[in-house]
Design a protein around this motif. Structure first.
Motif, PDB file in Angstrom:
ATOM      1  N   GLY A 186       0.789  -9.917   5.852  1.00  0.00           N
ATOM      2  CA  GLY A 186       0.993 -10.935   4.723  1.00  0.00           C
ATOM      3  C   GLY A 186       0.286 -12.379   5.052  1.00  0.00           C
ATOM      4  O   GLY A 186      -0.469 -12.273   5.796  1.00  0.00           O
ATOM      5  N   ARG A 187       0.669 -13.198   4.277  1.00  0.00           N
ATOM      6  CA  ARG A 187      -0.203 -14.528   4.242  1.00  0.00           C
ATOM      7  C   ARG A 187      -0.107 -15.432   5.519  1.00  0.00           C
ATOM      8  O   ARG A 187       1.210 -15.738   5.916  1.00  0.00           O
ATOM      9  CB  ARG A 187       0.295 -15.494   3.021  1.00  0.00           C
ATOM     10  N   LEU A 188      -0.939 -15.822   6.095  1.00  0.00           N
ATOM     11  CA  LEU A 188      -1.111 -16.864   7.022  1.00  0.00           C
ATOM     12  C   LEU A 188      -2.177 -18.019   6.671  1.00  0.00           C
ATOM     13  O   LEU A 188      -2.594 -18.872   7.426  1.00  0.00           O
ATOM     14  CB  LEU A 188      -1.606 -16.235   8.261  1.00  0.00           C
ATOM     15  N   ASP A 189      -2.245 -18.018   5.425  1.00  0.00           N
ATOM     16  CA  ASP A 189      -3.122 -19.040   4.928  1.00  0.00           C
ATOM     17  C   ASP A 189      -2.671 -20.205   4.070  1.00  0.00           C
ATOM     18  O   ASP A 189      -3.079 -21.011   3.454  1.00  0.00           O
ATOM     19  CB  ASP A 189      -4.170 -18.680   3.903  1.00  0.00           C
ATOM     20  N   GLY A 190      -1.300 -20.406   4.159  1.00  0.00           N
ATOM     21  CA  GLY A 190      -0.621 -21.506   3.814  1.00  0.00           C
ATOM     22  C   GLY A 190      -0.004 -21.371   2.501  1.00  0.00           C
ATOM     23  O   GLY A 190       0.560 -22.335   1.822  1.00  0.00           O
ATOM     24  N   THR A 191       0.171 -20.075   1.898  1.00  0.00           N
ATOM     25  CA  THR A 191       0.705 -19.960   0.698  1.00  0.00           C
ATOM     26  C   THR A 191       2.021 -18.941   0.831  1.00  0.00           C
ATOM     27  O   THR A 191       2.295 -18.653  -0.389  1.00  0.00           O
ATOM     28  CB  THR A 191      -0.399 -19.054  -0.191  1.00  0.00           C
ATOM     29  N   ALA A 192       2.238 -18.398   2.090  1.00  0.00           N
ATOM     30  CA  ALA A 192       3.754 -17.998   2.074  1.00  0.00           C
ATOM     31  C   ALA A 192       5.039 -18.861   1.745  1.00  0.00           C
ATOM     32  O   ALA A 192       4.815 -19.725   2.276  1.00  0.00           O
ATOM     33  CB  ALA A 192       3.761 -17.171   3.360  1.00  0.00           C
ATOM     34  N   ARG A 193       5.533 -18.225   0.716  1.00  0.00           N
ATOM     35  CA  ARG A 193       6.784 -19.110   0.442  1.00  0.00           C
ATOM     36  C   ARG A 193       8.249 -18.107   0.790  1.00  0.00           C
ATOM     37  O   ARG A 193       9.111 -18.721   0.685  1.00  0.00           O
ATOM     38  CB  ARG A 193       6.743 -19.300  -1.230  1.00  0.00           C
ATOM     39  N   ASP A 238      -3.122  -7.076   2.277  1.00  0.00           N
ATOM     40  CA  ASP A 238      -2.407  -6.912   3.488  1.00  0.00           C
ATOM     41  C   ASP A 238      -2.869  -6.420   4.774  1.00  0.00           C
ATOM     42  O   ASP A 238      -2.626  -6.440   5.896  1.00  0.00           O
ATOM     43  CB  ASP A 238      -0.746  -6.634   3.479  1.00  0.00           C
ATOM     44  N   LEU A 239      -3.923  -5.535   4.429  1.00  0.00           N
ATOM     45  CA  LEU A 239      -4.558  -4.550   5.586  1.00  0.00           C
ATOM     46  C   LEU A 239      -5.918  -5.190   6.100  1.00  0.00           C
ATOM     47  O   LEU A 239      -6.531  -5.893   5.212  1.00  0.00           O
ATOM     48  CB  LEU A 239      -4.654  -3.275   4.941  1.00  0.00           C
ATOM     49  N   PRO A 240      -6.100  -4.819   7.245  1.00  0.00           N
ATOM     50  CA  PRO A 240      -7.511  -5.181   7.803  1.00  0.00           C
ATOM     51  C   PRO A 240      -8.587  -4.599   7.074  1.00  0.00           C
ATOM     52  O   PRO A 240      -8.400  -3.621   6.473  1.00  0.00           O
ATOM     53  CB  PRO A 240      -7.406  -4.593   9.172  1.00  0.00           C
ATOM     54  N   PRO A 241      -9.736  -5.443   7.082  1.00  0.00           N
ATOM     55  CA  PRO A 241     -10.978  -4.724   6.438  1.00  0.00           C
ATOM     56  C   PRO A 241     -11.292  -3.399   6.598  1.00  0.00           C
ATOM     57  O   PRO A 241     -11.299  -2.766   7.743  1.00  0.00           O
ATOM     58  CB  PRO A 241     -12.160  -5.559   6.821  1.00  0.00           C
ATOM     59  N   GLY A 242     -11.593  -2.563   5.802  1.00  0.00           N
ATOM     60  CA  GLY A 242     -12.138  -1.136   5.673  1.00  0.00           C
ATOM     61  C   GLY A 242     -10.992  -0.159   5.824  1.00  0.00           C
ATOM     62  O   GLY A 242     -11.277   1.243   5.675  1.00  0.00           O
ATOM     63  N   LEU A 243      -9.734  -0.375   5.902  1.00  0.00           N
ATOM     64  CA  LEU A 243      -8.658   0.560   6.004  1.00  0.00           C
ATOM     65  C   LEU A 243      -8.531   1.383   4.558  1.00  0.00           C
ATOM     66  O   LEU A 243      -8.717   0.759   3.648  1.00  0.00           O
ATOM     67  CB  LEU A 243      -7.398  -0.031   6.441  1.00  0.00           C
ATOM     68  N   MET A 283      -3.531   4.303   3.483  1.00  0.00           N
ATOM     69  CA  MET A 283      -2.904   3.777   4.423  1.00  0.00           C
ATOM     70  C   MET A 283      -1.994   2.714   3.912  1.00  0.00           C
ATOM     71  O   MET A 283      -1.013   2.178   4.760  1.00  0.00           O
ATOM     72  CB  MET A 283      -3.724   3.138   5.527  1.00  0.00           C
ATOM     73  N   GLY A 284      -1.942   2.283   2.617  1.00  0.00           N
ATOM     74  CA  GLY A 284      -1.137   1.420   1.927  1.00  0.00           C
ATOM     75  C   GLY A 284      -0.288   2.148   0.941  1.00  0.00           C
ATOM     76  O   GLY A 284       0.702   1.495   0.561  1.00  0.00           O
ATOM     77  N   ALA A 285      -0.781   3.420   0.691  1.00  0.00           N
ATOM     78  CA  ALA A 285      -0.118   4.067  -0.531  1.00  0.00           C
ATOM     79  C   ALA A 285       1.290   4.725  -0.009  1.00  0.00           C
ATOM     80  O   ALA A 285       1.894   4.331   1.341  1.00  0.00           O
ATOM     81  CB  ALA A 285      -0.989   5.060  -1.212  1.00  0.00           C
ATOM     82  N   LEU A 286       1.926   5.273  -0.743  1.00  0.00           N
ATOM     83  CA  LEU A 286       3.601   5.661  -0.750  1.00  0.00           C
ATOM     84  C   LEU A 286       3.480   6.822   0.183  1.00  0.00           C
ATOM     85  O   LEU A 286       4.572   7.207   0.944  1.00  0.00           O
ATOM     86  CB  LEU A 286       4.173   5.698  -1.823  1.00  0.00           C
ATOM     87  N   ASP A 287       2.818   7.792   0.227  1.00  0.00           N
ATOM     88  CA  ASP A 287       2.758   8.876   1.158  1.00  0.00           C
ATOM     89  C   ASP A 287       2.606   8.641   2.680  1.00  0.00           C
ATOM     90  O   ASP A 287       1.744   7.749   2.939  1.00  0.00           O
ATOM     91  CB  ASP A 287       1.740   9.940   0.606  1.00  0.00           C
ATOM     92  N   ALA A 288       3.441   9.165   3.318  1.00  0.00           N
ATOM     93  CA  ALA A 288       3.540   9.032   4.948  1.00  0.00           C
ATOM     94  C   ALA A 288       2.165   9.701   5.499  1.00  0.00           C
ATOM     95  O   ALA A 288       1.805  10.585   4.955  1.00  0.00           O
ATOM     96  CB  ALA A 288       4.759   9.676   5.379  1.00  0.00           C
TER      97      ALA A 288
END
Lengths: 276, 276
Positions: A43-50, A230-235, A239-244
């Protein structure tokens, strides 16, 4: 193809935190899967996380994606945030940097080397980001939060707070205690509805949503995919979708500890089938 | 534990390059493993690279580590740089963003969508980094370089240039042509000695080294591990070490394409053996 990504640990103090972290000397390798390396956040590390969400420990998907809470547990948690209207202004940090191995890892929650480093993350996040609410998932995460509250920065923190059950409580409770998985899901939903009761009004939504509550189980519609941002570049998107897509296989227990198999989910196999 | 890492694509123009990249519409999924996502580079993007190495395409280790040339081929190439005294002032970029699947990928080397994006990387690197020498590994990489030399920035570039055989030439040539693997290694060594002949004197070493040449094969002593500073934060040290740790397994060809198994090498299994 345009695709968003998480640039990672670009800024201080996060850059310093990922350059020097507790290893086997703090996390006994008998009880933690130190061999996969630390997995720090999502998630956010850029000062926008609430919203700060505190989870427990990473698992197989996380060891490959190098971000926490991307598997089933993460998608359930992402759904919980969605009900608060929080689509991007969050950050996840775990109680443990490494996956717990076996049943004895939990007693290390208050170990000094482990807690001190975790407190540095919490301190950094509340200092550099406008955290309005903190959600802990599971008992260990609640303990991690309560320990932090005994520190100066934790004691001074005014964010709203709610603890809910761990997202995979149904699976773990049905394995370790007498309850059915269905009962586990019912308890998880009840618990997360309490989190919503507590925090609605304390957190400004990214996108306004109608208040809603869970039923008696977590349905597929209650899962939310992990955003590309939320994922590193190029993934790859799957890898973020619902299927395991990651599993600890291996014919022996030793090999099972030593390996993770990554499999592109069927739905993402867009190539012409290879036969033979 | 202090451990160096690659912070990744922090700056422009790299940040822009990894946010928008060629997908299946440029790389036919029949011939490229697009499903694993693009893998962009390894090494310095901070203005300190003095050697640009152009490789061919990523493989299994690279799909997991999310950096190119980290497996056996990368360790051989790292050894070549070591003989020039180059320990850190380098950057690797591949001819292709995705792994070639089957035997027909090479004909796409000059495809417009593929070449144009690759040229943007080369342009960015020579513009923002003091590149003294360019090394290409294999024929496709040489073609990639020659194509770039027909562009304005490529034509204007004054870096020294040498082409050597691809690091896994011995393995591929012994599979596809009549020569033995030993003969393949001898040719690789001769070729890399020519690279050294060409570039010694053109590249200022990070650490001065005595000139040296390969023998008739690549020994374990000719391999150099991937430095922690080249890998994303948190990756375990064995992902840069010499033992192989990623393999495309799977009982069928389809499943083999769909999966990668990651196994902690025996030497890195520092936990008490798990029995059963």
């Amino acid at each position: 193809m345009r695709r968003d990504f998480d640039a990672g640990y670009v800024r201080m103090p996060y850059r310093r935190l990922v350059a020097d972290f507790p290893d086997e000397s703090a996390y006994p390798i008998k009880h933690f899967r130190v061999e996969w390396g630390p997995i720090f956040h999502r998630g956010r590390l850029d000062g926008t996380a609430r919203v700060l969400v505190i989870g427990q420990d990473p698992a197989a998907h996380e060891a490959i994606a190098r971000r926490i809470l991307v598997g089933e547990a993460g998608q359930r948690a992402q759904g919980l945030l969605g009900r608060l209207g929080i689509e991007r202004s969050y950050v996840f940090v775990n109680t443990f940097l490494y996956s717990v191995f076996g049943g004895s890892g939990s007693k290390y929650v208050d170990d000094e080397g482990i807690a001190a480093y975790r407190h540095r993350w919490f301190d950094a996040i509340v200092k550099h980001q406008p955290i309005e609410a903190i959600i802990t998932l599971g008992q260990l995460a609640d303990t991690a939060y309560q320990l932090w509250r005994t520190t100066p920065t934790g004691a001074a923190n005014a964010a709203a707070y709610a603890n809910g059950r761990h997202p995979t409580f149904p699976e773990s409770a049905s394995r370790s205690s007498g309850i059915t998985k269905a009962e586990g899901f019912a308890r998880l939903c009840a618990s997360w509805n309490e989190v919503l009761d507590t925090l609605e009004g304390s957190v400004a939504p990214d996108t306004p949503v109608e208040p809603s509550r869970y039923g008696t189980t977590i349905t597929d519609g209650d899962l939310v995919a992990i955003p590309a941002r939320d994922l590193p570049p190029g993934l790859p998107p799957w890898m973020g979708a619902l299927d395991a897509w990651a599993v600890r296989a291996g014919d022996t227990k030793q090999l099972k500890r030593a390996s993770i198999t990554v499999t592109v989910p069927t739905a993402a196999r867009s190539w012409p089938p290879v036969t033979g």
